[in-house]
Design an enzyme around this catalytic site. Structure first.
Site, short mmCIF file in Angstrom:
data_model
loop_
_atom_site.label_atom_id
_atom_site.label_comp_id
_atom_site.label_asym_id
_atom_site.label_seq_id
_atom_site.Cartn_x
_atom_site.Cartn_y
_atom_site.Cartn_z
N LYS A 187 0.84 -1.15 0.09
CA LYS A 187 -0.01 0.00 -0.02
C LYS A 187 0.86 1.36 0.16
O LYS A 187 2.00 1.19 0.54
CB LYS A 187 -0.74 -0.09 1.31
CG LYS A 187 -2.06 0.81 1.11
CD LYS A 187 -3.35 -0.16 0.47
CE LYS A 187 -4.57 0.55 0.50
NZ LYS A 187 -5.79 0.04 -0.05
N GLY B 192 -21.82 5.31 5.29
CA GLY B 192 -21.06 5.85 4.08
C GLY B 192 -21.51 5.42 2.80
O GLY B 192 -21.62 4.58 2.50
N GLY C 21 -20.14 6.56 -0.21
CA GLY C 21 -19.24 6.92 -1.41
C GLY C 21 -19.28 6.06 -2.38
O GLY C 21 -20.46 5.53 -2.87
N VAL D 68 -18.35 3.04 -2.99
CA VAL D 68 -18.75 1.78 -2.93
C VAL D 68 -20.34 1.84 -2.18
O VAL D 68 -21.04 0.97 -2.72
CB VAL D 68 -17.85 1.04 -2.15
CG1 VAL D 68 -18.21 -0.62 -1.96
CG2 VAL D 68 -16.33 0.87 -2.70
N TYR E 10 -22.65 3.83 -2.18
CA TYR E 10 -23.62 4.17 -2.95
C TYR E 10 -24.36 3.17 -3.95
O TYR E 10 -25.60 2.88 -4.07
CB TYR E 10 -23.65 5.56 -3.48
CG TYR E 10 -24.98 6.12 -4.18
CD1 TYR E 10 -25.84 6.71 -3.17
CD2 TYR E 10 -25.33 5.90 -5.36
CE1 TYR E 10 -27.17 7.05 -3.38
CE2 TYR E 10 -26.83 5.92 -5.66
CZ TYR E 10 -27.42 6.70 -4.96
OH TYR E 10 -28.84 7.21 -5.12
P1 NAD Z 1 -15.34 7.11 -0.36
O1 NAD Z 1 -14.34 8.03 -0.02
O2 NAD Z 1 -15.81 7.28 -1.81
O3 NAD Z 1 -16.67 7.01 0.39
C1 NAD Z 1 -16.76 6.95 1.81
C2 NAD Z 1 -17.89 7.77 2.50
O4 NAD Z 1 -17.82 7.53 3.69
C3 NAD Z 1 -17.67 9.29 2.11
O5 NAD Z 1 -18.96 9.34 1.46
C4 NAD Z 1 -17.51 9.91 3.37
O6 NAD Z 1 -18.33 11.01 3.42
C5 NAD Z 1 -18.24 8.97 4.15
N1 NAD Z 1 -18.17 8.84 5.65
C6 NAD Z 1 -16.81 9.28 6.16
N2 NAD Z 1 -16.75 9.12 7.53
C7 NAD Z 1 -18.19 8.92 7.83
C8 NAD Z 1 -18.90 8.82 8.98
N3 NAD Z 1 -18.20 8.84 10.14
N4 NAD Z 1 -20.10 8.30 8.81
C9 NAD Z 1 -20.65 8.39 7.89
N5 NAD Z 1 -20.17 8.37 6.58
C10 NAD Z 1 -18.87 8.68 6.80
O7 NAD Z 1 -14.53 5.49 -0.38
P2 NAD Z 1 -15.09 4.09 -1.13
O8 NAD Z 1 -14.21 3.93 -2.09
O9 NAD Z 1 -16.51 4.14 -0.97
O10 NAD Z 1 -14.71 3.14 0.05
C11 NAD Z 1 -15.47 2.94 1.25
C12 NAD Z 1 -14.53 2.26 2.21
O11 NAD Z 1 -14.36 1.04 1.61
C13 NAD Z 1 -13.20 2.63 2.74
O12 NAD Z 1 -12.97 2.14 3.95
C14 NAD Z 1 -12.15 1.76 1.61
O13 NAD Z 1 -11.01 1.59 2.16
C15 NAD Z 1 -12.86 0.41 1.43
N6 NAD Z 1 -12.66 -0.08 0.26
C16 NAD Z 1 -12.90 0.59 -0.78
C17 NAD Z 1 -12.58 -0.12 -2.17
C18 NAD Z 1 -12.83 0.60 -3.65
O14 NAD Z 1 -12.77 -0.28 -4.64
N7 NAD Z 1 -13.33 1.83 -3.82
C19 NAD Z 1 -11.87 -1.33 -2.24
C20 NAD Z 1 -11.83 -1.95 -0.92
C21 NAD Z 1 -12.05 -1.41 0.16
#
Ligand code: NAD
Length: 371
Positions: free
Chosen positions: A80, A180, A182, A184, A186
């Protein structure tokens, strides 16, 4: 700040620090283990309040990638990268180019991709300086973005967990609380809504909540109230450590299945969930869709692997996450051992003995045949 004696060090093979005053880049790359292949993991950009916080984060995330890829049967190791800085105002072309030079200097031991704070466009920029990038293949299913595959993997995992714990063959009327919304969260919410689930959602960005209420008929929940709802499933899709001393006492859900990395603040929280009969779908098993996607995207380039093969194999492999989970759940029940302990053991067996993994790394090999 200690490194070798850091509490999250866990036998990392390499930890590299990079400083480029001209662009303002300060970054750390952690390579946990390369027994199964090059270390592939996202590049996170975050305004860490201290160097130590950044180091802790990169070590935890990097180790998690080793386990994730091993359980997904990919010929990849775990690594990472973190860039210390606010992605909203510190991200420049020069900084991303410097990051590309840093990655290139590791000679392929580490391959980067998107993570929180970095987009497909950012990884493309990094890719102008190094070929050790993935998640930018424009002819892949979602233009390089792995988030849709992650969301689909979480969806099939959640469905599997509901079947195992509640005996339901579909999700109609199943109550799911999502923290959350975001990239993923949504997409997961949209798939759950399509499947007839009843959604409760929270996000610190009000526009994300409003959209889910408007488009998916979700119920908005304020802040920490998301933990204490009378729901079937809690899906953490925001930050790590959602299951902590404070939240665990409030939980009423019988299943936890979500996308966030490192959901358990400590292993003790995993044992507590097990004792309380709450089914925990281990995060790095559930959220492997993204790494599976970037693995195939890179394969398309390296092996001249056709787009049709990619799409077929990607879907099969992401859906295979559910079969892996099923076997973890069954073993957990039979042996009365928490699910996360079973998952860790299987992953460790695989990456400490690379011969145990399929030669091509493509087969959705059933868990049981390898342990
Ligand atoms: P993202 O940043 O697009 O979305 C995260 C969302 O969580 C944001 O909308 C943010 O406003 C919200 N958030 C932050 N703190 C919060 C809280 N205290 N309460 C409620 N909402 C809150 O990230 P993502 O890409 O959707 O990833 C989400 C999680 O999944 C992360 O932990 C990431 O590490 C993990 N993940 C993502 C992927 C990927 O392909 N994107 C793959 C593996 C793991």
């Amino acid at each position: 700040m200690s490194v070798f004696s850091h509490h999250e060090f866990d036998n990392h093979q390499q930890v590299a620090f990079f400083n480029d005053p001209a662009s303002g880049l300060k970054a750390i790359i952690a390579v946990h283990n390369t027994n199964l292949g090059p270390a592939l993991g996202g590049c996170r950009m975050w305004p860490y309040i201290s160097d130590d916080e950044a180091l802790t984060d990169v070590l935890r995330l990097s180790r998690g990638m080793t386990y994730k890829s091993a359980l997904a049967n990919l010929q990849l190791g775990g690594g990472k990268a973190v860039i210390i800085g606010d992605p909203a105002n510190a991200k420049t072309g020069a900084l991303l180019h410097a990051m590309g030079d840093f990655i290139d200097g590791l000679g392929g031991r580490y391959i980067t991709a998107e993570d929180s704070g970095t987009s497909v466009a950012d990884i493309q920029k990094i890719g102008e300086r190094t070929s050790y990038v993935s998640g930018i293949n424009q002819i892949s299913a979602h233009g390089g973005d792995p988030s849709p595959s992650t969301a689909y993997g979480v969806f099939v995992s959640l469905r599997e967990a509901v079947y195992h714990k509640l005996g339901r063959t579909d999700l109609k009327g199943t109550k799911v609380a999502i923290q959350g919304l975001g990239s993923v969260g949504y997409r997961l919410a949209a798939q759950l809504a399509d499947a007839g689930a009843t959604l409760y959602v929270s996000d610190i960005i009000q526009a994300n909540v409003d959209r889910a209420v408007r488009e998916l008929k979700a119920t908005a929940v304020a802040g920490d109230k998301i933990f204490s709802l009378e729901v079937d499933v809690f899906a953490p899709c925001a930050l790590g450590a959602a299951i902590n001393d404070k939240s665990i006492a409030q939980l009423k859900a019988s299943i936890i299945a979500g996308a966030a990395n490192n959901q358990l603040a400590s292993v003790e929280h995993g044992y507590q969930l097990h004792r309380r009969g709450i089914l925990y779908a281990p995060d790095y098993v559930v959220n492997a869709g993204g790494i599976i996607d970037v693995f195939y995207q890179r394969k398309m380039i390296e092996d001249n692997y056709g787009a049709d093969n990619y799409a077929d194999d990607l879907n099969t492999k992401v859906e295979g996450i559910a079969a892996t989970l099923r076997e973890i759940f069954v073993r957990s029940d039979n042996e009365n051992i928490p699910t996360f302990v079973i998952a860790d053991r299987v992953a460790e067996e695989r990456f400490t003995d690379p011969k145990s993994i399929g030669q091509s790394g493509l087969a959705a090999t059933p868990l049981g045949s390898l342990v």
